[in-house]
Enzyme design. Structure first.
Site, PDB file in Angstrom:
ATOM      1  N   SER A 122      11.052 -42.852 -15.839  1.00  0.00           N
ATOM      2  CA  SER A 122       9.676 -41.766 -15.363  1.00  0.00           C
ATOM      3  C   SER A 122       9.759 -41.593 -13.152  1.00  0.00           C
ATOM      4  O   SER A 122       9.259 -42.883 -13.148  1.00  0.00           O
ATOM      5  CB  SER A 122       8.942 -42.693 -16.166  1.00  0.00           C
ATOM      6  OG  SER A 122       7.541 -41.715 -16.028  1.00  0.00           O
ATOM      7  N   MET A 182      -5.134  -7.353  10.095  1.00  0.00           N
ATOM      8  CA  MET A 182      -4.742  -6.412  11.232  1.00  0.00           C
ATOM      9  C   MET A 182      -5.254  -5.333  11.057  1.00  0.00           C
ATOM     10  O   MET A 182      -6.453  -5.016  10.597  1.00  0.00           O
ATOM     11  CB  MET A 182      -2.610  -5.977  10.856  1.00  0.00           C
ATOM     12  CG  MET A 182      -2.042  -6.982  10.772  1.00  0.00           C
ATOM     13  SD  MET A 182      -0.542  -6.501   9.991  1.00  0.00           S
ATOM     14  CE  MET A 182      -0.724  -6.047   8.293  1.00  0.00           C
ATOM     15  N   LYS A 192       0.878  -1.523  -0.222  1.00  0.00           N
ATOM     16  CA  LYS A 192       0.118  -0.192  -0.044  1.00  0.00           C
ATOM     17  C   LYS A 192       1.216   1.254   0.507  1.00  0.00           C
ATOM     18  O   LYS A 192       0.747   1.494  -1.000  1.00  0.00           O
ATOM     19  CB  LYS A 192      -0.801   0.192   1.566  1.00  0.00           C
ATOM     20  CG  LYS A 192      -2.382   1.092   1.474  1.00  0.00           C
ATOM     21  CD  LYS A 192      -2.521   1.331   2.650  1.00  0.00           C
ATOM     22  CE  LYS A 192      -4.047   1.946   2.868  1.00  0.00           C
ATOM     23  NZ  LYS A 192      -5.378   1.077   2.083  1.00  0.00           N
ATOM     24  N   HIS A 235     -10.940 -42.419  -6.112  1.00  0.00           N
ATOM     25  CA  HIS A 235     -10.954 -43.204  -6.896  1.00  0.00           C
ATOM     26  C   HIS A 235     -12.066 -42.752  -8.304  1.00  0.00           C
ATOM     27  O   HIS A 235     -11.254 -41.592  -9.045  1.00  0.00           O
ATOM     28  CB  HIS A 235     -11.443 -44.305  -7.037  1.00  0.00           C
ATOM     29  CG  HIS A 235     -11.685 -45.517  -8.424  1.00  0.00           C
ATOM     30  ND1 HIS A 235     -13.321 -45.440  -9.424  1.00  0.00           N
ATOM     31  CD2 HIS A 235     -11.321 -46.368  -8.928  1.00  0.00           C
ATOM     32  CE1 HIS A 235     -12.611 -45.840 -10.402  1.00  0.00           C
ATOM     33  NE2 HIS A 235     -11.836 -46.244 -10.548  1.00  0.00           N
ATOM     34  N   TYR A 284      10.827 -33.727 -19.242  1.00  0.00           N
ATOM     35  CA  TYR A 284       9.118 -33.574 -19.533  1.00  0.00           C
ATOM     36  C   TYR A 284       8.810 -34.252 -18.255  1.00  0.00           C
ATOM     37  O   TYR A 284       9.071 -34.098 -17.623  1.00  0.00           O
ATOM     38  CB  TYR A 284       8.684 -34.946 -20.930  1.00  0.00           C
ATOM     39  CG  TYR A 284       8.781 -35.678 -20.363  1.00  0.00           C
ATOM     40  CD1 TYR A 284       7.607 -36.290 -19.531  1.00  0.00           C
ATOM     41  CD2 TYR A 284       9.605 -36.808 -20.750  1.00  0.00           C
ATOM     42  CE1 TYR A 284       7.484 -38.154 -19.131  1.00  0.00           C
ATOM     43  CE2 TYR A 284      10.279 -38.128 -20.375  1.00  0.00           C
ATOM     44  CZ  TYR A 284       8.843 -38.675 -19.972  1.00  0.00           C
ATOM     45  OH  TYR A 284       8.743 -40.326 -19.451  1.00  0.00           O
ATOM     46  N   ARG A 298      -3.279   2.493   8.723  1.00  0.00           N
ATOM     47  CA  ARG A 298      -3.696   1.984   8.153  1.00  0.00           C
ATOM     48  C   ARG A 298      -1.986   0.767   8.010  1.00  0.00           C
ATOM     49  O   ARG A 298      -1.308   1.165   8.090  1.00  0.00           O
ATOM     50  CB  ARG A 298      -3.948   2.400   6.501  1.00  0.00           C
ATOM     51  CG  ARG A 298      -5.440   2.693   6.708  1.00  0.00           C
ATOM     52  CD  ARG A 298      -6.169   2.077   5.395  1.00  0.00           C
ATOM     53  NE  ARG A 298      -7.315   2.523   5.513  1.00  0.00           N
ATOM     54  CZ  ARG A 298      -7.922   4.107   5.031  1.00  0.00           C
ATOM     55  NH1 ARG A 298      -6.842   5.284   5.137  1.00  0.00           N
ATOM     56  NH2 ARG A 298      -8.961   4.612   4.705  1.00  0.00           N
ATOM     57  N   CYS A 327       6.017 -38.524 -14.275  1.00  0.00           N
ATOM     58  CA  CYS A 327       4.466 -39.469 -15.026  1.00  0.00           C
ATOM     59  C   CYS A 327       3.470 -39.161 -13.360  1.00  0.00           C
ATOM     60  O   CYS A 327       2.160 -39.303 -13.900  1.00  0.00           O
ATOM     61  CB  CYS A 327       4.413 -40.268 -15.124  1.00  0.00           C
ATOM     62  SG  CYS A 327       5.180 -41.305 -14.657  1.00  0.00           S
ATOM     63  N   GLY A 334      -7.682  -7.617   5.861  1.00  0.00           N
ATOM     64  CA  GLY A 334      -8.655  -7.785   7.421  1.00  0.00           C
ATOM     65  C   GLY A 334      -8.077  -7.622   7.692  1.00  0.00           C
ATOM     66  O   GLY A 334      -8.392  -8.186   9.434  1.00  0.00           O
ATOM     67  N   ARG A 382      -3.934  -1.041  -6.438  1.00  0.00           N
ATOM     68  CA  ARG A 382      -2.986  -2.461  -6.826  1.00  0.00           C
ATOM     69  C   ARG A 382      -3.663  -3.324  -7.454  1.00  0.00           C
ATOM     70  O   ARG A 382      -4.156  -3.152  -8.968  1.00  0.00           O
ATOM     71  CB  ARG A 382      -3.807  -2.829  -5.569  1.00  0.00           C
ATOM     72  CG  ARG A 382      -4.986  -3.010  -5.180  1.00  0.00           C
ATOM     73  CD  ARG A 382      -5.366  -3.747  -4.011  1.00  0.00           C
ATOM     74  NE  ARG A 382      -6.826  -3.818  -3.969  1.00  0.00           N
ATOM     75  CZ  ARG A 382      -6.981  -4.317  -2.602  1.00  0.00           C
ATOM     76  NH1 ARG A 382      -6.425  -3.991  -1.603  1.00  0.00           N
ATOM     77  NH2 ARG A 382      -8.814  -4.344  -2.545  1.00  0.00           N
TER      78      ARG A 382
END
Lengths: 954, 954
Positions: free
Chosen positions: B839, B169, B88, B529, B926, B158, B906, B167, B413
């Site tokens: 892999s 502080m 800020k 699952h 990869y 602030r 993978c 919110g 912001r």
């Protein structure tokens, strides 16, 4: 071939020249003895230095020689050249060096083996040349000629690797015989002997060198014996044997398309090549894989003049030990056969005779001895054995042959012995000034001590084995068969000795297992419940005896054709896995005297502390008496299974709220407090590490319908509720489930109760003036956050007990964690910040690092080991290559962030000598093992320390 | 207190001085714009270089200043000083620097926060002095006096940390009011406003600084409203408020024992201290822990002159976005309220008005706009927003207040936006020349792309939520309820759109899941699952919706009071977990246009290859269309579950010998060959990694009695035999059991069949001229020996297929291994010698390294996360600290022994942006993820590459 052209010396010359060879053999005797003495001094000074200095001469000469001659009182090699000459070759050379009569010969080095293989199975020309020269030297010493038709030199060709590989490679004997020289041998000995020797050569050569199936020779021999209606080979006449020779020669020609080689050197090249080649045969390769012998070691080949113990009068052959291999007593012990070959002593067709009075056993009482029959040879043999022991400073296993009155030594090697003998010999040799204490400690295989700590079956007693299971926990046990844990407890209380027989055991059988003399199961491996628990109890167990058909209902065991009924007496041998009917007498171990002295020496060298895994005051006492320096793992849950407690545990689990859980927890608190008090009392002033509840809760609930109904009834609950709870807490992978510290996080009241019990017990004793060192162990931590949270909870309870009940107490429990989850080892640095100590749970670490469930591995692990994919069961010896990395990482990272942290190992590996060496190397502070393994661990730790010292000073 | 001694300027002077302040504020405007332009150029040249150069000025000045003034056209700070000034404060300074009107004030730096805490909650004296000086400068600019009884300066205090902590502080407003100055404010505004402001100050100050319970003030306010029979605070009269002020002052004195502080500076010290102190309140600490904000960052405190949008006529307050945050369209978008305070816009008591025509929505059609009502202020606002966007080069979220016609900016912001807007803004800004492609790629949160790839519910449509489950797989689905997989398949074939509703799903439901529009389950978590399979299929799923009582028998779902019957239409939202009755309209994703262009840019920067996990040609096609460069994991066992195959699989398992196994294997060979052919065809010329059979065999057998009978009947076997097999292969810990390559070792014929199917399919297509790149993946390898053995087997089969069927083929399958067992990672160097590729199966690696069964973790993992023991679910983002070490070790050791080896991931982590950044850092080649995650992975990989580039150049 020069040898063949030689003229034959006269018949009488043979004996003379053999005598000459023997005279020459003793020439350098004195010099050798002096050398030895100097060496011994050096060895006493610093055992550790021996190895490297030993190897040097071998290396220096390696490039010069490929064939090492021995005989005539001097040898190119010596006993320190095993790498190059193999064990047999190095010891033959050594014997020659110290003036012992050995048939002359030569060793073709292991380096030639490598070159032989590189050349695709060819002997290098320079090696052939060197062999030729060496044969000539043997001829000279023996006064015979290789291929001499009148007095032929005969040779043996034997393998000899760096490590003993009994029977794995090939041997050819009687080389040098052919159609011509056989008649020379007839002249020197007799025709029966000559043709029998020739027959054997043909058969062995055809088998080993030419690859002819041995079957055809055996069949022919059988036909002749049948035709002659005789049973034994020895009954064959000289004519029979001559006939067999010509038959055998025919078979060779038929099978190979070429006649049997008549040229002795062709025989020699073929045999040497075959023996080198046998290093790569399937049998040898498999043996190497199983015994971790590197393929590149290669074998050496020993070629030696043949001597015969079966040439008739004045001939004998035997094996002896320089001390009694069974008891370790310091007397010369051995057996021999007159007019026989070496194989006959071992084969057991004829009963060998004792060499002296001290060697007499039950079956050989009336027999004549070598000492009595051939006193000169015997005296000479005594001189030799003393010389060998002085030189080798260890008990030797020797082979000898007496050929027509002349003694020849064929082999010496360090003798195998029982554990009892090993301890006795080591202690005696220190007292005799032969070795120092450190060397004595290194001389006894740590794992073998197990034999000494349990009762054993009297080796002299007859045993009729009914069935064979797995040797799951050592010792011997005799008892009456019972089929249930309850029955075991009932009968045991009544004073009966019982043997618990189950298809398999479960945690509910603990009580019965505890009172039984031993345990026998039909199912389950070396790591089954029965096996693990029995080993923990130091109780004899045979598991997985699949031949038993156990019928609980009928109360019978059927095995083979026999039926054993409940109450009948049986004997089991947990060291061999054998099951026997009736009572076999057992021998009780003797742990004082030499054993006690020996263990004291071990403790002097030891760096690792040895603790025990014990869950009861009884176990703790046994372990303390075995020398345990503390308890490394007290598994609180084992206490939960006791019949009078399991109900409270179950009530606690079935509670639906912390409120409902209060009652049973309160009851458990009292019981656990008493347990801990008992243990602390036994282990006064020694650390006691108590692990908080670890297993998943479903392990405490029954699984079959009837038991569920009983529990519901006992706790006044609905069957449906019990079943529903059971269903709800059942897990797919309990090993990776809701257990260990995860229980501590989700049911904080359970851990609170346990910590309160520990604290109250410790403070109470402290008040009585008994020093207590409680260590609280939090299991299954994988993440720093778990330990941080639980440590705070534990500290809170301890503080509360002190504040409200024992404000004056000096008790300061430490708080540590198991390192048994791979992630804990990986992040040991951050975890160490919250731990006073680490206890490596290498069992679980192995299960997780290997993704290998111990309970399920039985379906493939045996196949893995059979196929050679794995060398060892990783639950027996720690897998240094993989799991070991995690241990090392845990130690290093933990120490880096907290140098003062204590590190221990409490897995079953803590009692395995090989693993202990590893733990010593990575630098843990202690190992903890089951009570009966404590002496094993103490010795292994001492040996590890000595090895470390050796490797540091090298 | 110097401020109090000031004489008050005249009433009219106030406006003038405010105007002066604003004039001063614009002074440095041009200069600032020039600076910005230069900066932009630099940024375009090398984005990566921005960070370090930015931080320098902040660091350089840190030691000099503790209080940073802004106002009057210049500021001590700038937007790059977030570390020191908080977000800020840095942005307030920046706005002043670029000539935007901001109420003057100052920021007390985060460094003071640290010192404040070190001093035990005291402000250092030099900081107090600097604050005093800064207040004087604010007085000067505002033309008012802090404590001036005639025209008081009022201040706000602030917090403002480096990261937004909304919110968490404290804030205190209207400082400077007291019994005296309140009358000055009466003069400047009116008495209602003045007393209301004073009342608010007392209440806030008492709460935040003095710790008085807010309840007492609220009760008093309620009493007054009740007495006056009014509802809203705004209906209170000036007298009511004056009375409340005196009541509130009394409450403070009663509660604290001291009167409310009248000294404005005492108020200021108290408030600044309280705000600094609030950094350490429990709420803030918890937020930090959850959001991983380091405690040592501290907060800054912003003190600023108050301005009011609620001073009557000509007053307003609002929030706006420089572009549409929902669609990304390039128009100014915002809402405002006349005569109101900032909170009112957010609170939603009054409906805010649109600031312009483009901001109109359904509910605000008839309302006047700021553009129409206050055109001057609006025009000025437009100028400001353009300047801000030009300066920040990103869409801004701004707050403004108009006080009696004068516009003040309170905050700017970077604005939050939907994924769709993020992509559009990023692409548009590149075209507008504001940012370059690399920056555009960094601007879109990779994980948010998921929103774009699935249908979504029309945000404008009404939804009545019946129940809330877990957002298991994103997207929206509408369909008719069916309760079984079979029913789903039947109805789907008939053309009906169905939604599969199950208590939980099992592998046998795959077919039904595949044809359903979406899946809804009552049980199971994010990794159940249903959830895992649905995500794999890119299919919408809501799991664990516990409120549903599903009765298969009755064919109903009961939820709350409602009943839903089979066949009824419902809608589920897999992104929110909501379940709704009836059909809610959905929006189809648009993947071309800007999205396509954006993804192309991402691909330009990307270093990691992105493959997919796909088991069928259909999945493969979807993934290829999403940009997958190959298949990283094809799980052959998923094919086994198809209804027409499972019987053959079961027959294979139930076979008692390799002989019996032949028939079913032969049938499976044909089916698998067809599968692979289909997949190879779709993935032409791209690598296809096929994993050989992995799960334990019991997963393929039925578990309930009825199904067992069916199987026995279908296969013409005894029920008892099926049950016995089931019993024999059941495991205690299947995760660590007889699965993966262990099956390959013990049942070599199964792997042989699979390799044959792969080889034949590949060779056949190759013959047709289609390029194929098969890669054969061996699962669960933990020991080199396993891979060595199986590799030889695989090579043998390939060679046989080639030799006997396709001698001309160019197909060269590679052979690699999963690294999913911790031991494999630990010994990756020796394993690499036998592998063409690795892999990493990070799912299993996590399960084993953490000893955490995914199936069972539901019992404690949620509690772990709630308690903060773990920050994240390690199955969602890879645990870098622990499991990550194993991955890194695997990569490093593997590469060390075989530099050319290919490395991939993978596990499901392959689709998680945070994990992808990690994989990119450790250097794999990869990642492979489910088809619908492919674009997410592509973007995350691009961002990872850009971050790597940035960290290399810094």
């Amino acid at each position: 071939m020069t040898a063949r052209k030689k003229t034959a010396p006269k018949k009488s010359a043979r004996k003379k020249s053999a005598a000459k060879a023997r005279v020459k053999a003793t020439k350098t005797k004195k010099k050798a003895t002096r050398k030895k003495a100097a060496k011994k001094k050096a060895a006493k000074k610093k055992i550790a230095k021996k190895k490297p200095t030993k190897k040097k001469p071998a290396k220096a000469r390696a490039s010069e020689l490929s064939v090492f001659f021995f005989g005539g009182g001097q040898a190119d090699g010596n006993r320190d050249m095993k790498v190059l000459l193999g064990g047999k070759g190095a010891n033959l050379a050594e014997m020659v060096n110290i003036g012992i009569p050995v048939p002359p010969g030569f060793t073709i080095s292991t380096e030639v083996c490598a070159r032989f293989n590189e050349l695709g199975g060819e002997l290098p020309d320079e090696v052939r040349a060197a062999i030729g020269q060496s044969v000539a030297r043997v001829e000279q010493l023996m006064g015979t000629g290789f291929g001499d038709p009148h007095d032929p030199l005969l040779l043996s060709v034997r393998s000899g690797a760096r490590a003993s590989m009994p029977g794995m490679m090939d041997t050819v004997l009687n080389l040098g015989l052919n159609d011509e020289t056989v008649s020379g041998l007839v002249q020197q000995a007799d025709s029966r002997f000559a043709y029998d020797s020739y027959r054997r050569l043909i058969q062995m050569y055809a088998d080993v060198v030419l690859g002819v199936s041995i079957k055809r020779f055996e069949n022919r021999l059988r036909d002749v014996k049948e035709a002659r209606r005789i049973e034994l080979d020895t009954e064959l006449s000289a004519d029979d044997l001559r006939g067999l020779v010509s038959d055998f020669l025919e078979i060779v020609e038929e099978d190979t398309g070429s006649p049997f080689p008549q040229d002795p050197f062709e025989q020699l090249w073929g045999s040497v090549s075959a023996v080198f080649g046998s290093w790569e045969n399937e049998r040898a390769k498999k043996y190497r894989r199983l015994n971790r012998i590197p393929a590149d070691w290669g074998t050496a080949v020993n070629v030696q003049a043949m001597v015969y113990g079966n040439m008739g009068e004045g001939c004998a052959t035997g094996v002896a030990f320089t001390r009694d291999p069974a008891t370790g007593e310091n007397h010369f012990y051995g057996e021999y056969l007159q007019n026989a070959q070496g194989e006959d002593v071992v084969a057991g067709i004829r009963t060998p005779q004792p060499i002296n009075e001290a060697s007499r056993r039950k079956g050989t009482m009336g027999m004549p001895t070598l000492e009595g029959e051939m006193p000169e040879a015997y005296d000479e043999l005594v001189g030799i054995y003393q010389k060998l022991e002085e030189s080798y400073r260890d008990m030797q296993d020797i082979e000898f042959t007496i050929q027509r009155g002349t003694l020849w030594m064929l082999q010496t090697r360090t003798g195998k012995r029982t554990a009892q003998a090993a301890v006795r010999i080591a202690v005696d040799m220190v007292k005799e000034g032969l070795i120092d204490q450190a060397e004595a400690v290194m001389r006894v295989e740590a794992g073998s001590l197990d034999q000494l700590l349990h009762p054993t079956l009297d080796p002299k007693a007859e045993r009729h084995v009914l069935a064979q299971g797995l040797p799951a926990s050592p010792g011997a046990a005799v008892g009456n068969v019972v089929f249930s844990a309850e029955e075991a407890e009932v009968r045991s209380k009544a004073g009966e000795k019982v043997l618990l027989v189950r298809i398999e055991t479960s945690p509910e059988d603990i009580g019965g297992m505890n009172v039984a003399e031993g345990i026998l199961t039909a199912r389950g491996g070396m790591t089954s419940h029965a096996a693990v628990v029995a080993r923990g109890m130091g109780k004899c167990c045979v598991s997985g005896c699949a031949a038993l058909e156990i019928d609980y209902h009928a109360g019978t065991i059927r095995v083979g054709g026999a039926v054993i009924r409940e109450g009948e007496t049986i004997t089991i041998d947990g060291s061999s896995g054998e099951v026997m009917r009736g009572e076999i007498p057992t021998l009780t171990p003797e742990l004082g005297g030499r054993f006690g002295e020996f263990m004291e020496w071990a403790d002097r060298f030891r760096e690792l502390e040895v603790r025990t895994n014990a869950d009861t005051p009884q176990d703790a006492r046994v372990a303390r008496d075995f020398g345990a320096q503390g308890i490394g793992l007290c598994r609180t849950e084992h206490m939960f299974f006791e019949p009078n407690r399991i109900l409270a545990v179950r009530e606690m689990i079935l509670a639906r709220s912390p409120e409902e859980r209060k009652g049973p927890l309160e009851r458990l608190l009292h019981m656990q407090r008493d347990d801990f008090e008992g243990i602390f009392r036994v282990m006064e002033n020694r650390p006691v590490t108590i692990r908080l509840l670890d297993p998943p809760l479903h392990e405490f609930l029954p699984s079959d319908e009837e038991a569920i109904r009983d529990v519901a009834h006992a706790l006044n609950k609905e069957v449906a509720q019990v079943r529903a709870t059971l269903e709800a807490i059942r897990e797919v992978n309990p090993m990776l489930g809701h257990r260990g510290c995860r229980l501590g996080v989700t049911f904080p009241e359970i851990y609170r109760m346990q910590v309160r019990a520990i604290s109250e017990a410790a403070c109470k004793l402290d008040q009585e003036g008994i020093a207590v060192k409680p260590e609280i162990l939090i299991p299954l931590v994988g993440h720093r956050g778990e330990l941080e949270r639980l440590r705070a909870q534990v500290e809170e309870v301890i503080a509360d007990v002190k504040k409200t009940q024992y404000p004056q107490t000096r008790v300061r429990p430490t708080i540590g964690t198991m390192i048994e989850v791979p992630r804990a080892a990986l992040t040991a640095d951050v975890i160490a910040r919250h731990a006073d100590f680490f206890s490596f749970g290498t069992n679980d670490l192995t299960q997780m690092a290997y993704a290998l469930s111990r309970d399920d591995a039985g379906k493939f692990l045996p196949e893995y080991i059979a196929l050679g994919i794995l060398q060892d069961d990783p639950f027996v010896s720690i897998d240094e290559e993989g799991v070991g990395q995690l241990v090392q990482m845990g130690v290093e990272k933990g120490r880096r962030s907290k140098p003062e942290i204590t590190m221990g190992v409490c897995g079953e590996h803590g009692g395995d000598p090989k693993s202990i060496r590893f733990f010593s190397r990575v630098g843990v502070d202690y190992v903890s093992c089951s009570p009966y393994r404590v002496p094993v661990a103490r010795l292994a730790a001492a040996q590890a320390a000595l090895e470390k010292r050796a490797s540091r000073s090298s």
